[in-house]
Design an enzyme around this catalytic site. Structure first.
Site, PDB file in Angstrom:
ATOM      1  N   GLY A  38       0.778  -1.335  -0.104  1.00 53.49           N
ATOM      2  CA  GLY A  38      -0.096   0.180   0.068  1.00 53.49           C
ATOM      3  C   GLY A  38       0.799   1.272   0.029  1.00 53.49           C
ATOM      4  O   GLY A  38       0.307   2.395   0.470  1.00 53.49           O
ATOM      5  N   SER A  39       2.032   1.363  -0.420  1.00 51.81           N
ATOM      6  CA  SER A  39       2.605   2.615  -0.505  1.00 51.81           C
ATOM      7  C   SER A  39       2.210   3.299  -1.373  1.00 51.81           C
ATOM      8  O   SER A  39       2.120   4.583  -1.404  1.00 51.81           O
ATOM      9  CB  SER A  39       4.372   2.089  -0.951  1.00 51.81           C
ATOM     10  OG  SER A  39       4.533   1.752  -2.141  1.00 51.81           O
ATOM     11  N   ASN A  40       1.647   3.106  -2.576  1.00 48.58           N
ATOM     12  CA  ASN A  40       1.049   4.114  -3.524  1.00 48.58           C
ATOM     13  C   ASN A  40      -0.253   4.554  -2.807  1.00 48.58           C
ATOM     14  O   ASN A  40      -0.522   5.785  -3.113  1.00 48.58           O
ATOM     15  CB  ASN A  40       0.698   3.198  -4.942  1.00 48.58           C
ATOM     16  CG  ASN A  40       1.913   3.226  -5.866  1.00 48.58           C
ATOM     17  OD1 ASN A  40       2.312   4.351  -6.340  1.00 48.58           O
ATOM     18  ND2 ASN A  40       2.269   2.275  -5.945  1.00 48.58           N
ATOM     19  N   HIS A  55       0.974   0.476 -13.310  1.00 50.20           N
ATOM     20  CA  HIS A  55       1.805  -0.447 -13.643  1.00 50.20           C
ATOM     21  C   HIS A  55       3.466  -0.067 -13.426  1.00 50.20           C
ATOM     22  O   HIS A  55       3.830   0.908 -14.108  1.00 50.20           O
ATOM     23  CB  HIS A  55       1.672  -1.515 -14.799  1.00 50.20           C
ATOM     24  CG  HIS A  55       2.510  -2.547 -15.183  1.00 50.20           C
ATOM     25  ND1 HIS A  55       2.134  -3.702 -14.508  1.00 50.20           N
ATOM     26  CD2 HIS A  55       3.304  -2.776 -15.888  1.00 50.20           C
ATOM     27  CE1 HIS A  55       3.005  -4.420 -15.132  1.00 50.20           C
ATOM     28  NE2 HIS A  55       3.770  -4.057 -16.086  1.00 50.20           N
TER      29      HIS A  55
HETATM   30  C1  GAR Z   1       3.531  -1.184  -7.411  1.00 48.36           C
HETATM   31  O1  GAR Z   1       4.915  -1.377  -7.916  1.00 48.36           O
HETATM   32  C2  GAR Z   1       2.643  -1.274  -8.517  1.00 48.36           C
HETATM   33  O2  GAR Z   1       2.953  -0.652  -9.479  1.00 48.36           O
HETATM   34  C3  GAR Z   1       2.444  -2.852  -8.768  1.00 48.36           C
HETATM   35  O3  GAR Z   1       2.603  -3.258  -7.370  1.00 48.36           O
HETATM   36  C4  GAR Z   1       3.179  -2.573  -6.691  1.00 48.36           C
HETATM   37  C5  GAR Z   1       2.291  -2.189  -5.439  1.00 48.36           C
HETATM   38  O4  GAR Z   1       3.013  -1.473  -4.398  1.00 48.36           O
HETATM   39  N1  GAR Z   1       1.354  -3.177  -9.652  1.00 48.36           N
HETATM   40  C6  GAR Z   1       1.387  -4.171 -10.444  1.00 48.36           C
HETATM   41  O5  GAR Z   1       2.239  -4.773 -10.683  1.00 48.36           O
HETATM   42  C7  GAR Z   1       0.243  -4.248 -11.167  1.00 48.36           C
HETATM   43  N2  GAR Z   1       0.231  -5.286 -12.362  1.00 48.36           N
HETATM   44  P1  GAR Z   1       2.291  -0.676  -3.236  1.00 48.36           P
HETATM   45  O6  GAR Z   1       1.433  -1.673  -2.461  1.00 48.36           O
HETATM   46  O7  GAR Z   1       3.296  -0.427  -2.253  1.00 48.36           O
HETATM   47  O8  GAR Z   1       1.584   0.420  -3.748  1.00 48.36           O
END
Ligand code: GAR
Length: 224
Positions: A33-35, A131
């Site tokens: 969940g960093s995004n 992505h």
């Molecule tokens: C992120 O790097 C996102 O781009 C990727 O998962 C990660 C989630 O990180 N998504 C994909 O690969 C979708 N195909 P987060 O949970 O820290 O946001």
């Protein structure tokens, strides 16, 4: 090449929609969940005109859930095993989006392909995903490692509308990230993640200040 942007309008000035309420968004996440956190922080900083009305998580131990609780954001958990099929799970997601009055669903590390026809049809061009690669290169999981192992010197990020296919919907925003100096896939992933955190809140904000119009696969931004 570092941070070079493939040019699409990225509104920073206020326009007419900003006079209205912030856009109501749901964030869908499976893990860290960093995004999600980057969007929360940007909203708090006044840089993203959005209200996160619900976090939908498909894993009860997703770290994103703690981030939601810390910020008083309602959480809904939709575990695959609680539904007879993926379509049924997606139908529940649609019900939740309806219930919370969601205008834009933001996938942020939600690692299940959306398959439900009702969900995809009802929220067509109102579900976006980020992505960690320049699509159509390196779709699927571990895109950063795929790019690193392939020997790509430039990778990047793609924010796109979600359709029936994996990492394939119309592209809203892309940004190149130079990974040629990275010694490991983890280093490349870290550099790409920094770009994600900068870009995703801005793209969410752009939905609050205008709209995206599709001409075939081409996506145009209209302010206000
Ligand atoms: C992120 O790097 C996102 O781009 C990727 O998962 C990660 C989630 O990180 N998504 C994909 O690969 C979708 N195909 P987060 O949970 O820290 O946001």
């Amino acid at each position: 090449m570092e941070g070079r942007k493939i040019k699409i309008p990225m509104p920073s000035a206020l326009s007419s929609r900003s006079d209205r309420n912030p856009i109501r968004i749901a964030v869908l996440a499976s893990g860290r969940g960093s995004n999600f956190q980057a969007i929360i922080d940007s909203i708090k900083a006044g840089a993203c005109s959005a209200d996160i009305v619900v976090l939908i998580a498909n894993k009860p131990d997703a770290k994103a859930i703690g981030r939601a609780r810390e910020n008083n954001i309602p959480v809904e958990i939709v575990e695959r095993k609680s539904f007879p099929s993926r379509e049924a799970l997606d139908e529940r997601i649609k019900e939740l989006l309806d219930k919370y009055g969601v205008e834009l669903a933001v996938l942020a590390g939600y690692m299940l392909l959306l398959k439900g026809k009702k969900l995809l049809d009802s929220y067509r061009n109102r579900i976006i995903n980020i992505h960690p690669a320049l699509l159509p290169s390196f779709p699927g999981v571990d895109a950063q490692k795929q790019a690193f192992d392939y020997g790509a010197r430039i990778s990047g990020i793609t924010i796109h509308f979600v359709d029936e296919n994996l990492d394939a919907g119309p592209i809203i925003y892309q940004e190149a990230v130079d990974i040629s100096g990275c010694r490991t896939a983890e280093e490349a992933a870290h550099k790409i993640l920094e770009a994600e955190h900068r870009a995703y809140p801005k793209v969410v904000d752009s939905f609050a200040k205008g709209k995206y119009v599709l001409e075939g696969r081409r996506v145009k931004y209209v302010r206000g």
